[in-house]
Design an enzyme around this catalytic site. Sequence first.
Site, PDB file in Angstrom:
ATOM      1  N   ALA A 265     -14.860   5.428   3.119  1.00 29.20           N
ATOM      2  CA  ALA A 265     -15.127   4.187   2.968  1.00 29.20           C
ATOM      3  C   ALA A 265     -14.095   3.384   3.516  1.00 29.20           C
ATOM      4  O   ALA A 265     -12.943   3.971   3.813  1.00 29.20           O
ATOM      5  CB  ALA A 265     -15.150   3.686   1.453  1.00 29.20           C
ATOM      6  N   MET A 266     -14.180   2.155   3.948  1.00 24.32           N
ATOM      7  CA  MET A 266     -13.284   1.046   4.497  1.00 24.32           C
ATOM      8  C   MET A 266     -13.391  -0.186   3.624  1.00 24.32           C
ATOM      9  O   MET A 266     -14.139  -0.791   3.419  1.00 24.32           O
ATOM     10  CB  MET A 266     -13.604   0.868   5.916  1.00 24.32           C
ATOM     11  N   GLU A 267     -11.866  -0.697   3.376  1.00 22.59           N
ATOM     12  CA  GLU A 267     -11.670  -1.472   2.285  1.00 22.59           C
ATOM     13  C   GLU A 267     -12.030  -3.030   3.016  1.00 22.59           C
ATOM     14  O   GLU A 267     -11.519  -4.097   2.366  1.00 22.59           O
ATOM     15  CB  GLU A 267     -10.205  -1.459   1.999  1.00 22.59           C
ATOM     16  N   ASN A 268     -12.754  -3.401   3.914  1.00 21.11           N
ATOM     17  CA  ASN A 268     -12.905  -4.495   4.482  1.00 21.11           C
ATOM     18  C   ASN A 268     -13.211  -5.571   3.274  1.00 21.11           C
ATOM     19  O   ASN A 268     -14.159  -5.491   2.442  1.00 21.11           O
ATOM     20  CB  ASN A 268     -14.217  -4.661   5.373  1.00 21.11           C
ATOM     21  N   HIS A 298     -11.023   2.874  -5.464  1.00 24.28           N
ATOM     22  CA  HIS A 298      -9.963   3.047  -4.597  1.00 24.28           C
ATOM     23  C   HIS A 298     -10.053   1.880  -3.454  1.00 24.28           C
ATOM     24  O   HIS A 298      -9.132   1.094  -3.125  1.00 24.28           O
ATOM     25  CB  HIS A 298     -10.027   4.177  -3.839  1.00 24.28           C
ATOM     26  N   GLU A 299     -11.353   1.764  -2.981  1.00 24.18           N
ATOM     27  CA  GLU A 299     -11.480   0.601  -2.193  1.00 24.18           C
ATOM     28  C   GLU A 299     -11.346  -0.766  -2.558  1.00 24.18           C
ATOM     29  O   GLU A 299     -10.775  -1.942  -2.042  1.00 24.18           O
ATOM     30  CB  GLU A 299     -12.882   0.511  -1.486  1.00 24.18           C
ATOM     31  N   HIS A 302      -7.569  -1.756  -2.852  1.00 26.79           N
ATOM     32  CA  HIS A 302      -7.187  -2.325  -1.600  1.00 26.79           C
ATOM     33  C   HIS A 302      -7.140  -3.604  -1.295  1.00 26.79           C
ATOM     34  O   HIS A 302      -6.591  -4.072  -0.618  1.00 26.79           O
ATOM     35  CB  HIS A 302      -8.230  -1.432  -0.353  1.00 26.79           C
ATOM     36  N   GLU A 321      -2.855   3.673   1.120  1.00 22.65           N
ATOM     37  CA  GLU A 321      -3.705   4.512   0.746  1.00 22.65           C
ATOM     38  C   GLU A 321      -3.037   5.363  -0.399  1.00 22.65           C
ATOM     39  O   GLU A 321      -3.731   5.607  -1.286  1.00 22.65           O
ATOM     40  CB  GLU A 321      -3.597   5.621   1.737  1.00 22.65           C
TER      41      GLU A 321
END
Length: 829
Positions: A265-268, A298-299, A302, A321
């Site tokens: 995933a990516m925390e945008n 997790h995201e 962030h 991270e």
Amino acid sequence: MPSLTRLEAQQRAATITVRDTRVALDLSSQDGQGASEFGSVTTIGFEARPGSDTFLDFKGVRLNSATLNGSELDPESWQDERIPLTDLQASNTVTVDGVMAYSSDGEGLHRHVDPADGNLYLYAMSFLDAGPRWFACFDQPDLKSRYTFQVSAPDDWTVHGNGPAEKGPSTVSGIGTWTITPPQPLSTYFVTLIAGRYASLYSEHDGIPLGIHVRASLGNALRREAENIFEVTGQAFDYYHRTFGVRYPFGEYHQAFVPDFNAGAMENPGCVTFRDSFIYRSRATRSERAGRAGVIAHEMAHQWFGDLVTMRWWDDLWLNESFAEYMAHRCCTEATEYPLWTEFGISRKAWGYVVDQSAATHPIAGNGAEDAQSSLQNFDGISYAKGAATLRQLAGYLGDDVFLAGLRRHFDQYGYANADFSELVASWTAAGGTGLDDWTRQWLLTAGVDTLAVTDGSLVRTPPADRPADRSHAVHLAGISSTGELLGVAPVVVASDPIAYDRPDGAIAVVPDAYDQTWAKLRFDAADWRQLRSVVSRIDEPGSRVAIWNSVRDQVRDAELDPREALAMITDQLADEPDDVVVNIMLQTARRSLAGPYTPIAERVDRLAEVAALADRILAAAEPGSDRQLMAFRNAVPACSDVDRLDAWRLGLDLPSGIELDPDLTWAIVTRLCTLADRPETIDQTLAADRSAAAEVNAARARAALPTAEAKQQAYDLLMKPSEASAYVLYATAEALFGDSAEQVQLTKPYALSFFTDIAATAGFRTGWALGRIPSLGFPLSVTEPEVLTAAEAVLDDDNTSPVIRRVVLEDLDQLRRALASLDRFTGQ
């Protein structure tokens, strides 16, 4: 195409301050199947030191025009993906009108056509330096900007981004326009967009609008999974609000599960992107949903650590991270139905232990990262798992009150801005923390794994001989009774000096880290180890069981334990292990390692049969329809060597009561069947019944697994030559070319010998995530031959080898050396 260096970033940050960025994207003509480009116009307002020079990042395919403060710039000045900006004023405006290329590698603005229905889906991935592939920008973490996006796209699309998306009037030709205005400044690397005919569900929690988005073909699966996702999301918001003392600052919160996504995933901010395999189209176990909950948490972590407060430069990537990893496991354990510390120990920590004992190890912090791309090489189990384990130690060292108070101070002081680790340390110190300089030197600036052992009545810490360090470990010593109870639990801190410990009455063994709290290998004296081998599955405390199972794997890797003995212990004990996640991981260890590279090639089929028998035994004992039954069946399939049995399962015959075929099980059976038999028609038949994107990836994996020279050559060529194949197809092909098969070593050996030279050449046409991911997935570890070791070492000796590929080979080569050392010691091979 130079990667931005730290020095260049520092100079640019000292020269300019970005005020606002407006991006206009023309996606209106991209509803057809053949489109490959789109228009992107970016206007940036920024302040600068008068008379200074800098540059703008632009990775388009064509530059239509560029203006600075109303004056046209020479298009020929655009070189090496940079546009120079000279003789700047105090206040400046630059506009770049360009044509960009859609990507198929999961970076930039990725374009995916779903084979299930022909619908088109777009999403943007700007990490690590992919932002300039879809809009011009000053691409570095410490040049945050206010953003406004204007998106033109087909009227029936869904469009979301980092802020609320307001749709304006549609044109006569059926084109809609959306305006997206994120509420807070953003760094370029987490700017995002999703656009297409997404299936969406919306909700709200504590005043925060929520949305979940997937491809339309996964709409039914989304409806099954949405309640769980919304629930975990709400629980995590409540936990982080309580813990951090700062409300979520980015307005709406969308979670888009997108195709072909490289990372988990990516925390945008405001629009997190996930790989869409988390929307389970087949039956999922509680352990899988627990894993997804961990990624969601997790995201979300962030959003504070990474997005609210952002690192200044990529050498502090570990902070993002490690904190997200640590806080996610805390959050899930304390606020959801999914306690995750067992998963962390058996899976996440094990990932980091492998890296930290290899030649590719590095300190958690202070790794230099002289340019953006080099930082990606340390995006590994050390930055995630070891960092999280270390922060768990720090919270124990400081006390939770000081630890969390320091974080709150940090958010208050650096919110919406940037900070480095020294400033975080200052926040902890201001909150009452002491001794942090020593702690930092011990844990963050050293590499390697200490060993903790109880010998002669004392707990002894031994650092690795080649990487000495003076680390202190806060752990709990405990005796183990014959029935698995913990006796005489004692909290201790062990550093250079041994810690005396009296074995409790009734203890048959002593565990040095009974709750799996630190980052260390555990060793036992011979008598204790004999006792633990027969009692591990009965131990009440899951942390102790995880620590012992991890020790089994460590001892095999270190050539201290005969793999045959390790397999015998697993065969004897695993069926009674209470945690499904532990059973799953250890069955995979048995199949992939103990019946693979750590076994002589001639004996692998027989060892694999032992693993298959164990999986069958667990399967038979499991309650029909239970998660354990499904988990056991999933492990039985790749261990099965009976073609007729696999064929019957594929047709839905002779399945255990409670097991029902679904797409994922079917493809697993087909892939194993095609590993054993030349059955390409089976792939075609299965693909005809499953026209999903996942099916195309699974078909690629099955084709690469076929046991013929022709199939292996086709798979090899796909990896080693430029192609239009998606990144996921390449990843699946890489996984199956050598695989962990016990049957294909001689067939694949010629490709293993040429692999390293040819994979090094792919740096000439492959970039980004895929450049390192493909050699890692395809590393021929199963071909455990000295000649392969020699071929790999030759690549490392070549100064022209890409740093990204060099890092992958360095890490995986360590595993090959360890397997060969084990074979040499225990079999004389």
